[in-house]
Motif scaffolding. Structure first.
Motif, PDB file in Angstrom:
ATOM      1  N   ASN A  48      35.729 -20.205  34.948  1.00 15.78           N
ATOM      2  CA  ASN A  48      34.406 -20.552  34.282  1.00 15.78           C
ATOM      3  C   ASN A  48      33.367 -19.901  34.816  1.00 15.78           C
ATOM      4  O   ASN A  48      32.373 -19.640  34.119  1.00 15.78           O
ATOM      5  N   ALA A  49      33.310 -19.813  36.133  1.00 13.82           N
ATOM      6  CA  ALA A  49      32.054 -19.138  37.064  1.00 13.82           C
ATOM      7  C   ALA A  49      31.966 -17.619  36.507  1.00 13.82           C
ATOM      8  O   ALA A  49      31.036 -17.004  36.176  1.00 13.82           O
ATOM      9  N   MET A  50      33.204 -17.008  36.514  1.00 14.38           N
ATOM     10  CA  MET A  50      33.362 -15.676  36.402  1.00 14.38           C
ATOM     11  C   MET A  50      32.745 -15.447  34.647  1.00 14.38           C
ATOM     12  O   MET A  50      32.166 -14.578  34.443  1.00 14.38           O
ATOM     13  N   LEU A  51      33.292 -16.246  33.918  1.00 15.43           N
ATOM     14  CA  LEU A  51      32.944 -16.121  32.406  1.00 15.43           C
ATOM     15  C   LEU A  51      31.441 -16.328  32.325  1.00 15.43           C
ATOM     16  O   LEU A  51      30.726 -15.776  31.497  1.00 15.43           O
ATOM     17  N   SER A  52      30.896 -17.191  32.971  1.00  8.87           N
ATOM     18  CA  SER A  52      29.565 -17.805  32.857  1.00  8.87           C
ATOM     19  C   SER A  52      28.304 -16.654  33.346  1.00  8.87           C
ATOM     20  O   SER A  52      27.714 -16.198  32.934  1.00  8.87           O
ATOM     21  N   ALA A  53      29.045 -16.031  34.687  1.00  8.17           N
ATOM     22  CA  ALA A  53      28.371 -14.837  35.253  1.00  8.17           C
ATOM     23  C   ALA A  53      28.436 -13.640  34.218  1.00  8.17           C
ATOM     24  O   ALA A  53      27.318 -13.006  34.106  1.00  8.17           O
ATOM     25  N   TRP A  54      29.191 -13.489  33.749  1.00  5.19           N
ATOM     26  CA  TRP A  54      29.683 -12.305  32.611  1.00  5.19           C
ATOM     27  C   TRP A  54      28.879 -12.313  31.379  1.00  5.19           C
ATOM     28  O   TRP A  54      28.069 -11.458  31.259  1.00  5.19           O
ATOM     29  N   SER A  55      28.749 -13.676  31.166  1.00  3.36           N
ATOM     30  CA  SER A  55      27.832 -13.840  29.992  1.00  3.36           C
ATOM     31  C   SER A  55      26.404 -13.776  30.110  1.00  3.36           C
ATOM     32  O   SER A  55      25.592 -13.412  29.070  1.00  3.36           O
ATOM     33  N   LEU A  56      26.017 -13.735  31.253  1.00  5.88           N
ATOM     34  CA  LEU A  56      24.487 -13.541  31.584  1.00  5.88           C
ATOM     35  C   LEU A  56      24.033 -12.269  31.359  1.00  5.88           C
ATOM     36  O   LEU A  56      22.649 -12.130  30.901  1.00  5.88           O
ATOM     37  N   GLY A  57      24.800 -11.204  31.475  1.00  5.96           N
ATOM     38  CA  GLY A  57      24.232  -9.976  31.206  1.00  5.96           C
ATOM     39  C   GLY A  57      25.258  -8.889  30.457  1.00  5.96           C
ATOM     40  O   GLY A  57      24.623  -7.792  30.081  1.00  5.96           O
ATOM     41  N   ALA A  58      26.604  -9.307  30.146  1.00  6.31           N
ATOM     42  CA  ALA A  58      27.528  -8.567  29.922  1.00  6.31           C
ATOM     43  C   ALA A  58      28.022  -8.641  28.448  1.00  6.31           C
ATOM     44  O   ALA A  58      28.493  -7.994  27.776  1.00  6.31           O
ATOM     45  N   ALA A  59      28.356 -10.110  28.480  1.00  7.46           N
ATOM     46  CA  ALA A  59      29.036 -10.468  26.934  1.00  7.46           C
ATOM     47  C   ALA A  59      28.149 -10.048  25.865  1.00  7.46           C
ATOM     48  O   ALA A  59      26.851 -10.335  25.729  1.00  7.46           O
ATOM     49  N   ARG A  60      28.717  -9.685  24.780  1.00  8.06           N
ATOM     50  CA  ARG A  60      27.996  -9.507  23.559  1.00  8.06           C
ATOM     51  C   ARG A  60      27.590 -10.996  22.764  1.00  8.06           C
ATOM     52  O   ARG A  60      26.638 -10.788  22.110  1.00  8.06           O
ATOM     53  N   GLU A  61      28.339 -11.750  23.068  1.00 10.01           N
ATOM     54  CA  GLU A  61      27.985 -13.020  22.500  1.00 10.01           C
ATOM     55  C   GLU A  61      27.833 -14.044  23.638  1.00 10.01           C
ATOM     56  O   GLU A  61      28.848 -14.564  24.483  1.00 10.01           O
ATOM     57  N   PRO A  62      26.439 -14.561  23.840  1.00 12.53           N
ATOM     58  CA  PRO A  62      26.394 -15.574  24.818  1.00 12.53           C
ATOM     59  C   PRO A  62      27.360 -16.825  24.617  1.00 12.53           C
ATOM     60  O   PRO A  62      27.460 -17.308  23.610  1.00 12.53           O
ATOM     61  N   LEU A  63      27.577 -17.360  25.999  1.00 13.28           N
ATOM     62  CA  LEU A  63      28.463 -18.541  25.860  1.00 13.28           C
ATOM     63  C   LEU A  63      27.874 -19.631  26.632  1.00 13.28           C
ATOM     64  O   LEU A  63      27.343 -19.476  28.033  1.00 13.28           O
ATOM     65  N   ALA A  64      28.041 -20.901  26.425  1.00 12.25           N
ATOM     66  CA  ALA A  64      28.206 -21.870  27.098  1.00 12.25           C
ATOM     67  C   ALA A  64      29.022 -22.333  28.138  1.00 12.25           C
ATOM     68  O   ALA A  64      30.318 -21.935  27.713  1.00 12.25           O
ATOM     69  N   SER A  65      28.937 -23.219  28.970  1.00  4.76           N
ATOM     70  CA  SER A  65      30.176 -23.296  30.016  1.00  4.76           C
ATOM     71  C   SER A  65      31.442 -24.100  29.474  1.00  4.76           C
ATOM     72  O   SER A  65      30.899 -25.329  28.769  1.00  4.76           O
TER      73      SER A  65
END
Length: 533
Positions: A341-358
């Motif tokens: 979950n931490a990896m996915l959340s960190a990636w979402s901060l600047g890299a993911a095309r679609e922001p995600l909540a935890s």
């Protein structure tokens, strides 16, 4: 080379079919409901040098850990010593295993006396000994309290079972018939994988090895391409476990993702030191979270280890993500889920095309055992899902295993047939998902009534204190809760990791956490599920 390109897709599809059939065969043959119904098992095929070639679309929590497990077997038993019908068994976390209930079976795939591949299965067994029924004691402080620890050993030689090993296994299990039945289900799975992979190699001909190498290279190339589409940067995320089962102090999970070009460093420096309690995760266990995350970057790539080539990972020795022997590790599921979950959340901060909540990051593992009124012993284990985080395009899903979890629901009918229990409630825990423009997925509520005799509860949960964080102004998910409602009216509240005793007439209530929401609640839209907002 053109021939290899023509063969790549047919071989990829054939390999995926083989490992999925291995998984299905194992589940159909399993004795224990946690494997047969819950799907807490996995299957894969490897090249002779230990590279992951194909894995079933099943349980990421187990799949990645097969990579170091196969490596551990190869260190002890090189391929030139293997013959057809051999099978190797292990569960030791310091030899490539996860936690002790997960037994791993590896068998060579032979053609004309040569090892051309390896078939592997892993299955969560009902009981392998230790201080608590189910072998997941939430208050363990030493791995020797958790059950029988098995380094890589030869369980079958040319198809013949080593009965001494089986005698040792059954002597240490509270459910010996289930253990042997599930172990034979694993053998059924690897046997099918060996036959079908050998047949595929014959059909493919001399190009088989080159095509397999090409499939691994394709997965690497697609993952590197996905990384190149993202701006270079560094993103951090921290989360915490609600204690370790012994101490209530939070256990920090910290990750930093450093992306440059087509390469990524995953660094868990800053995570807490290894704990006294059993939430420690060995590096082989952490491989499951890392493999899942890397696979998520290019999900259309071939389902093999090529995706790991662009990654470097740092797991500080002596930490909760790389403990030293004899650390207790049976509750590592919560650590892996929060790490993922931490990896996915960190990636979402600047890299993911679609922001995600935890995501809620909870897979509650419940092991119940006891004695019926007639003196007969019983034991069952199940996994309870939680809620997914919302995204910028929709609500989070309720009652689902997320990230490295993918365990299936255990039907109420199976629980009541196998144990003296009545399931009073099985429902979505309404209101547990975070509030927002898109709400977080809700958790699950289960209520069990013990019908007769005495029993024990080994409860491994998470998020009793911490919450799944919302994104872009969305609210956090609700925390988990667990309690025993005694027949005399008393209520005993359970912590995130707890052992308890209960008696006929008592009720066990489990409520899992919800996922985080996306977007400020003031912008909540009107939906059929939410007509009043």
């Amino acid at each position: 080379m053109n021939e290899h390109l023509i063969l790549m897709e047919p071989v990829r599809l054939a390999l995926q079919g083989i490992v999925d059939r291995m998984q299905s065969r194992m589940m159909r043959a399993a004795y224990s409901s946690i494997a047969r119904e819950g799907g807490d098992c996995a299957a894969a095929v490897f090249l002779p040098d230990g590279r992951l070639l194909a894995q079933a679309r099943s349980l990421p929590l187990l799949l990645g850990s097969l990579i170091p497990a196969v490596a551990g077997v190869l260190r002890r038993f090189p391929t030139h010593e293997m013959v057809e019908g051999d099978a190797y068994l292990m569960n030791d976390p310091w030899s490539g295993g996860t936690h002790l209930p997960d037994l791993i079976v590896v068998s060579p795939v032979m053609n004309e006396g040569r090892v051309i591949a390896l078939a592997a299965t892993i299955l969560h067994h009902q009981d392998v000994g230790g201080m608590a029924a189910g072998s997941i004691p939430p208050n363990a402080t030493d791995i020797h309290q958790e059950g029988l620890r098995i380094p890589p050993v030869r369980w079958r030689a040319a198809g013949a079972i080593d009965r001494h090993i089986e005698t040792l296994l059954t002597a240490n299990s509270r459910t010996p018939d289930n253990l042997l039945g599930d172990l034979n289900a694993q053998w059924s799975g690897v046997s099918l994988g060996a036959r079908e992979t050998a047949a595929l190699q014959v059909r493919t001909g001399p190009a088989f090895e080159a095509v397999c190498d090409a499939l691994l290279a394709q997965s690497e190339r697609m993952t590197r391409d996905a990384l190149r589409q993202v701006p270079d940067g560094e993103w951090q995320w921290q989360d915490q476990l609600d204690g370790d089962g012994i101490d209530d102090a939070p256990v920090r999970i910290a990750v930093s993702l450093r992306k440059q070009g087509d390469a990524l460093t995953i660094d868990f420096t800053g995570s807490s030191p290894q704990t006294r309690g059993p939430v420690n995760a060995s590096p082989s266990s952490m491989m499951s979270a890392i493999l899942f995350f890397m696979r998520s970057l290019a999900p259309q790539a071939p389902n093999n280890a090529g995706c790991l080539a662009p990654a470097t990972w740092v797991l500080p020795e002596g930490s909760v993500v790389n403990p030293r022997l004899p650390a207790a590790v049976n509750a590592r599921t919560a650590t892996l889920k929060l790490a993922c979950n931490a990896m996915l959340s960190a990636w979402s901060l600047g890299a993911a095309r679609e922001p995600l909540a935890s995501n809620a990051g909870v897979a509650t593992v419940l092991s119940l055992g006891g004695t019926r009124a007639n003196g007969e012993r019983w034991l069952m284990t199940e996994i309870i899902a939680s809620g997914a985080g919302a995204s910028a395009s929709g609500d989070g899903t309720s009652g689902i295993s997320t990230d490295v979890g993918n365990a299936r629901n255990t039907p109420v009918e199976v629980i009541e047939a196998e144990a003296p229990l009545r399931v009073h409630t099985y429902a979505i825990r309404e209101g547990s998902g975070g509030a927002g423009r898109f709400r977080g997925g809700h958790g699950v509520r289960r209520v069990y009534l013990l019908l007769e005799g005495q029993g024990s509860v080994s409860y491994r949960g998470e998020r009793h204190v911490s919450r799944a964080r919302g994104s872009d102004g969305g609210g956090d998910g609700a925390p988990s809760a667990a309690r025993i409602e005694r027949s005399d009216g008393r209520i005993d509240v359970l912590s995130a990791r707890a052992r308890a005793e209960w008696s006929a007439g008592d009720r066990l209530v489990i409520e899992t956490a919800g996922g985080g929401a996306w977007g400020a609640p003031a912008h909540t839209r009107v939906t059929p599920e939410n007509p009043t907002t």
